[in-house]
Design a protein around this motif. Structure first.
Motif, PDB file in Angstrom:
ATOM      1  N   VAL A  94       0.851  -1.198   0.000  1.00 43.39           N
ATOM      2  CA  VAL A  94       0.000   0.000   0.000  1.00 43.39           C
ATOM      3  C   VAL A  94       0.886   1.247   0.000  1.00 43.39           C
ATOM      4  O   VAL A  94       1.957   1.265   0.599  1.00 43.39           O
ATOM      5  CB  VAL A  94      -0.951   0.050   1.219  1.00 43.39           C
ATOM      6  N   THR A  96       1.242   4.452   1.416  1.00 47.04           N
ATOM      7  CA  THR A  96       0.738   5.329   2.477  1.00 47.04           C
ATOM      8  C   THR A  96       1.083   6.791   2.203  1.00 47.04           C
ATOM      9  O   THR A  96       0.484   7.677   2.807  1.00 47.04           O
ATOM     10  CB  THR A  96       1.299   4.907   3.846  1.00 47.04           C
ATOM     11  N   VAL A 100      -5.374   9.266   1.791  1.00 47.47           N
ATOM     12  CA  VAL A 100      -6.323  10.376   1.935  1.00 47.47           C
ATOM     13  C   VAL A 100      -6.422  10.632   3.431  1.00 47.47           C
ATOM     14  O   VAL A 100      -6.918   9.795   4.194  1.00 47.47           O
ATOM     15  CB  VAL A 100      -7.707  10.004   1.358  1.00 47.47           C
ATOM     16  N   LEU A 101      -5.915  11.778   3.859  1.00 47.06           N
ATOM     17  CA  LEU A 101      -5.651  11.973   5.284  1.00 47.06           C
ATOM     18  C   LEU A 101      -6.879  12.406   6.076  1.00 47.06           C
ATOM     19  O   LEU A 101      -7.635  13.282   5.662  1.00 47.06           O
ATOM     20  CB  LEU A 101      -4.545  13.020   5.458  1.00 47.06           C
ATOM     21  N   ASP A 102      -7.046  11.762   7.225  1.00 48.11           N
ATOM     22  CA  ASP A 102      -8.007  12.215   8.218  1.00 48.11           C
ATOM     23  C   ASP A 102      -7.266  12.906   9.357  1.00 48.11           C
ATOM     24  O   ASP A 102      -7.865  13.583  10.179  1.00 48.11           O
ATOM     25  CB  ASP A 102      -8.775  11.020   8.803  1.00 48.11           C
ATOM     26  N   THR A 239      -7.223   6.946   4.662  1.00 47.86           N
ATOM     27  CA  THR A 239      -7.692   5.852   3.807  1.00 47.86           C
ATOM     28  C   THR A 239      -6.709   5.619   2.664  1.00 47.86           C
ATOM     29  O   THR A 239      -6.241   6.578   2.052  1.00 47.86           O
ATOM     30  CB  THR A 239      -9.069   6.228   3.216  1.00 47.86           C
ATOM     31  N   GLU A 257     -10.876   0.095  -0.349  1.00 43.32           N
ATOM     32  CA  GLU A 257     -10.131   1.063   0.447  1.00 43.32           C
ATOM     33  C   GLU A 257     -10.118   0.596   1.887  1.00 43.32           C
ATOM     34  O   GLU A 257     -11.106   0.050   2.373  1.00 43.32           O
ATOM     35  CB  GLU A 257     -10.824   2.439   0.387  1.00 43.32           C
ATOM     36  N   ILE A 258      -9.008   0.823   2.562  1.00 40.62           N
ATOM     37  CA  ILE A 258      -8.959   0.503   3.985  1.00 40.62           C
ATOM     38  C   ILE A 258      -8.390   1.696   4.750  1.00 40.62           C
ATOM     39  O   ILE A 258      -7.629   2.493   4.198  1.00 40.62           O
ATOM     40  CB  ILE A 258      -8.115  -0.768   4.288  1.00 40.62           C
ATOM     41  N   MET A 260      -5.993   3.161   7.662  1.00 43.68           N
ATOM     42  CA  MET A 260      -4.722   2.753   8.259  1.00 43.68           C
ATOM     43  C   MET A 260      -4.157   3.868   9.127  1.00 43.68           C
ATOM     44  O   MET A 260      -4.435   5.048   8.880  1.00 43.68           O
ATOM     45  CB  MET A 260      -3.692   2.468   7.182  1.00 43.68           C
ATOM     46  N   GLU A 262      -0.341   5.158  10.516  1.00 43.25           N
ATOM     47  CA  GLU A 262       1.084   4.974  10.265  1.00 43.25           C
ATOM     48  C   GLU A 262       1.869   5.890  11.190  1.00 43.25           C
ATOM     49  O   GLU A 262       1.467   7.034  11.424  1.00 43.25           O
ATOM     50  CB  GLU A 262       1.359   5.356   8.809  1.00 43.25           C
ATOM     51  N   LEU A 285       2.671   0.494  11.571  1.00 44.75           N
ATOM     52  CA  LEU A 285       1.543   0.534  10.630  1.00 44.75           C
ATOM     53  C   LEU A 285       0.457  -0.398  11.147  1.00 44.75           C
ATOM     54  O   LEU A 285       0.737  -1.532  11.534  1.00 44.75           O
ATOM     55  CB  LEU A 285       2.008   0.082   9.240  1.00 44.75           C
ATOM     56  N   THR A 286      -0.775   0.099  11.171  1.00 46.41           N
ATOM     57  CA  THR A 286      -1.890  -0.738  11.636  1.00 46.41           C
ATOM     58  C   THR A 286      -3.092  -0.542  10.717  1.00 46.41           C
ATOM     59  O   THR A 286      -3.173   0.433   9.984  1.00 46.41           O
ATOM     60  CB  THR A 286      -2.359  -0.352  13.056  1.00 46.41           C
ATOM     61  N   PHE A 287      -4.034  -1.476  10.809  1.00 42.80           N
ATOM     62  CA  PHE A 287      -5.356  -1.274  10.217  1.00 42.80           C
ATOM     63  C   PHE A 287      -6.107  -0.271  11.088  1.00 42.80           C
ATOM     64  O   PHE A 287      -5.885  -0.215  12.307  1.00 42.80           O
ATOM     65  CB  PHE A 287      -6.150  -2.581  10.217  1.00 42.80           C
TER      66      PHE A 287
ATOM     67  N   LYS B  39     -15.144  -0.151  -4.952  1.00 38.67           N
ATOM     68  CA  LYS B  39     -15.234   0.750  -3.800  1.00 38.67           C
ATOM     69  C   LYS B  39     -16.661   1.210  -3.518  1.00 38.67           C
ATOM     70  O   LYS B  39     -16.923   1.755  -2.453  1.00 38.67           O
ATOM     71  CB  LYS B  39     -14.345   1.977  -4.041  1.00 38.67           C
ATOM     72  N   ARG B  72      -0.018  -5.814   2.031  1.00 37.74           N
ATOM     73  CA  ARG B  72       1.384  -5.515   2.310  1.00 37.74           C
ATOM     74  C   ARG B  72       1.606  -4.030   2.553  1.00 37.74           C
ATOM     75  O   ARG B  72       0.948  -3.191   1.939  1.00 37.74           O
ATOM     76  CB  ARG B  72       2.255  -5.949   1.130  1.00 37.74           C
ATOM     77  N   LEU B  84       1.305  -7.166   6.326  1.00 40.10           N
ATOM     78  CA  LEU B  84       0.675  -6.499   7.466  1.00 40.10           C
ATOM     79  C   LEU B  84      -0.445  -7.344   8.058  1.00 40.10           C
ATOM     80  O   LEU B  84      -0.492  -7.582   9.265  1.00 40.10           O
ATOM     81  CB  LEU B  84       0.115  -5.147   7.008  1.00 40.10           C
ATOM     82  N   VAL B 160     -12.216  17.577   7.846  1.00 38.92           N
ATOM     83  CA  VAL B 160     -10.848  17.331   8.311  1.00 38.92           C
ATOM     84  C   VAL B 160     -10.019  18.612   8.206  1.00 38.92           C
ATOM     85  O   VAL B 160      -9.275  18.958   9.125  1.00 38.92           O
ATOM     86  CB  VAL B 160     -10.196  16.182   7.499  1.00 38.92           C
TER      87      VAL B 160
END
Lengths: 375, 175
Positions: A94, A96, A100-102, A239, A257-258, A260, A262, A285-287, B39, B72, B84, B160
């Motif tokens: 992925v 990172t 798309v930043l939150d 995301t 999309e997931i 994450m 970091e 790094l995590t979900f 998506k 990954r 991951l 945000v």
């Protein structure tokens, strides 16, 4: 002994029915739905997905409900379910950097390009109980909205890297593996861990590892057990798209999309005989949104690199065999909790031994105590 | 919901084997629609498909199957890859039987365990590859779904952005 175990069947059945009733709680109170858990206990979901090592919000919610909120039990359920899924393959790594930043903060630069974006955070709350939340149906103030800008948000550590102040992402020195060997990424779910490890396996182990254990290990490095003087270079939550190359298509497609989290930790490094003084990295790094976990992971990742960096490695957090063998809460809980299962035969043998030793200690006739133990 | 027709977010192909190959324009377009289909919310997709009239017959070549993909990451975000954790994914393959171009096969890999989502996405993938259906599916399904996603993203990033810190330096004493 085996006879006694067989006799428990009815009791076990009844115990599980009692568990089901207790799980439901007072029937006058509405039952929790999966949707409610998924939407309102997001951070529990995120932890269960990360340590359960399966990104699926609905399954995590179901596991939390079934486990009555016991997150390690929920993680156990997810790990068990995971093994039933056929694996289609491995994703492309992925990106990172394209998240798309939150949320995106740095504790090292005040005016970083792209700015500090707080996002949904507990930071700067006063940790006072909000009794208004006890009143259901309370309207919440809609969050403020502003026109979005399109500022670039370069990685903080890359800003340092441009000046030669930061080691490359894979470290100052390579771990002796060729590019081809690096492309062959280790997978703990396929091959058991053996020591010494490489960083890919360490990162996988830490990503699945227990948040509490990693928190304590990371904390120990800050308190002086393997001091490596960390700064939170950058923390991102948002995301990312996951790309996968199906064999039958032969080109990458985005499959979803997931979310994450970091963490890039920055640590000062005094240099060694070969390497000039510069900053080094720890990575987490995590979900989902697991900020404490990502930070702890980054601290421990850096601590476990001590050997590679030629630092003295005498603290627990720097001992990869110790850390990686004890980080998994499912292995840990399995071994600790198995102690409550029947050990009648084991214990009988211990009992006989202690009686024999006591007899020897008191100078009694050995035959009598052996006969007693055999009963 | 805005009705403006904006181009679908192009699938990221940087570094892909055919990224610079002009012959792969068709592939890039397919990557873009597969991304949007994967998506999309399953119910939004079903709703959009419901507006298409007289859909052709198709046979299911590989019935929707739930499995996982190991996700990954990269050390330091840019370094060597590591595993991951997995994500649930459902895949499906269908073949159109009721169109002029009968051999067209549609593929889908979509995050989650929604088999209907995967089958619908595979059907749309197949239709989009046909001359007969491409324009209609693009207009009725892909563009609206892309707009929904873009709107949601814009709304979220607005909230945000409001949490962005505007630091100012305190000037002490001088004036």
């Amino acid at each position: 002994m085996y006879v006694a175990v067989k006799g428990g069947e009815k009791a076990i059945d009844n115990a599980h029915r009692l568990l089901a009733e207790d799980r439901r709680g007072n029937p006058d109170v509405p039952e929790l739905t999966i949707d409610q858990i998924r939407e309102q206990l997001k951070l529990s979901i995120d932890r269960v997905m990360t340590e359960g090592s399966l990104y699926d919000r609905d399954l995590a919610a179901l596991a939390i409900k079934q486990a009555r909120g016991d997150l390690i039990e929920a993680i156990f359920l997810i790990r068990a379910y995971r093994t039933t899924l056929p694996r289609f393959g491995y994703s492309q790594p992925v990106e990172t950097s394209d998240m798309v930043l939150d949320r995106r903060i740095s504790a090292t630069f005040k005016d970083l390009p792209g700015g500090q974006v707080l996002g949904p955070t507990f930071d700067y709350t006063h940790r006072l109980l909000d009794f208004m939340l006890a009143a259901e149906g309370k309207e919440i103030d809609a969050p403020e909205t502003v026109e979005t800008d399109t500022d670039e948000t370069p990685r903080v550590l890359e800003i340092l890297a441009r000046n030669g102040l930061m080691e490359p992402p894979d470290g100052i020195e390579t771990d002796g593996r060729s590019e081809a060997e690096k492309a062959d990424v280790g997978d703990l779910t396929r091959d058991p861990l053996s020591f010494p490890t490489n960083r890919d396996l360490r990162l996988q182990n830490l990503a699945r590892g227990d948040e509490g254990f990693l928190l304590a290990m990371g904390y120990s490095t800050q308190r002086g057990y393997g001091r490596n003087h960390p700064f939170a270079g950058e923390i991102r939550f948002g995301t990312v798209s996951v790309e996968f190359v199906p064999e039958e298509l032969g080109f990458p497609i985005e499959i979803g999309e997931i979310e994450m989290t970091e963490c890039d930790m920055v640590n000062a490094f005094a240099g060694s005989a070969e390497a000039a003084p510069q900053f080094t990295r720890g990575y987490g790094l995590t979900f989902g949104h697991c900020e404490r976990k990502a930070m702890s992971m980054a601290l421990v990742d850096r601590a476990l690199r001590s050997k590679e960096l030629g630092e003295p490695a005498d603290a627990p957090a720097q001992d990869e065999e110790f850390v990686l063998s004890h980080s998994d809460n499912i292995q840990a809980t399995g071994f600790v909790e198995h102690l409550k299962l029947p050990h009648y035969v084991d214990f009988q043998s211990e009992l006989a031994m202690v009686r024999r030793m006591r007899a020897e200690f008191f100078g009694e006739d050995d035959d009598a105590s052996t006969a007693e133990a055999a009963e | 919901m805005t009705v403006e027709t904006q181009p679908a977010a192009p699938a990221k192909t940087d570094g892909g084997p055919d990224a610079s190959n002009p012959a792969s324009a068709a592939q890039r377009e397919r990557q873009a629609w597969m991304s949007i289909l994967a998506k999309a919310e399953s119910k939004d997709l079903a709703d959009r498909i419901g507006r298409l009239q007289n859909l052709p017959a198709y046979s299911v070549i590989r019935p929707a199957e739930c499995g996982s993909v190991m996700v990954r990451g990269r050390a330091g975000g840019m370094g060597a890859a590591f595993n991951l954790g997995e994500m649930s994914v459902t895949r499906c393959v269908i073949q159109l039987t009721g169109t002029a171009e009968a051999a067209v096969i549609g593929h889908a890999y979509v995050a989650g365990r929604d088999k209907q989502h995967a089958e619908s996405a595979a059907l749309m993938d197949a239709l989009l590859q046909t001359e007969q259906w491409h324009a209609a599916v693009k207009e009725m399904v892909i563009t609206p779904l892309a707009n929904v996603a873009a709107d949601a993203r814009r709304e979220r990033s607005g909230k945000v952005a409001a949490t962005k810190v505007n630091f100012f330096t305190m000037v002490r004493g001088e004036n």
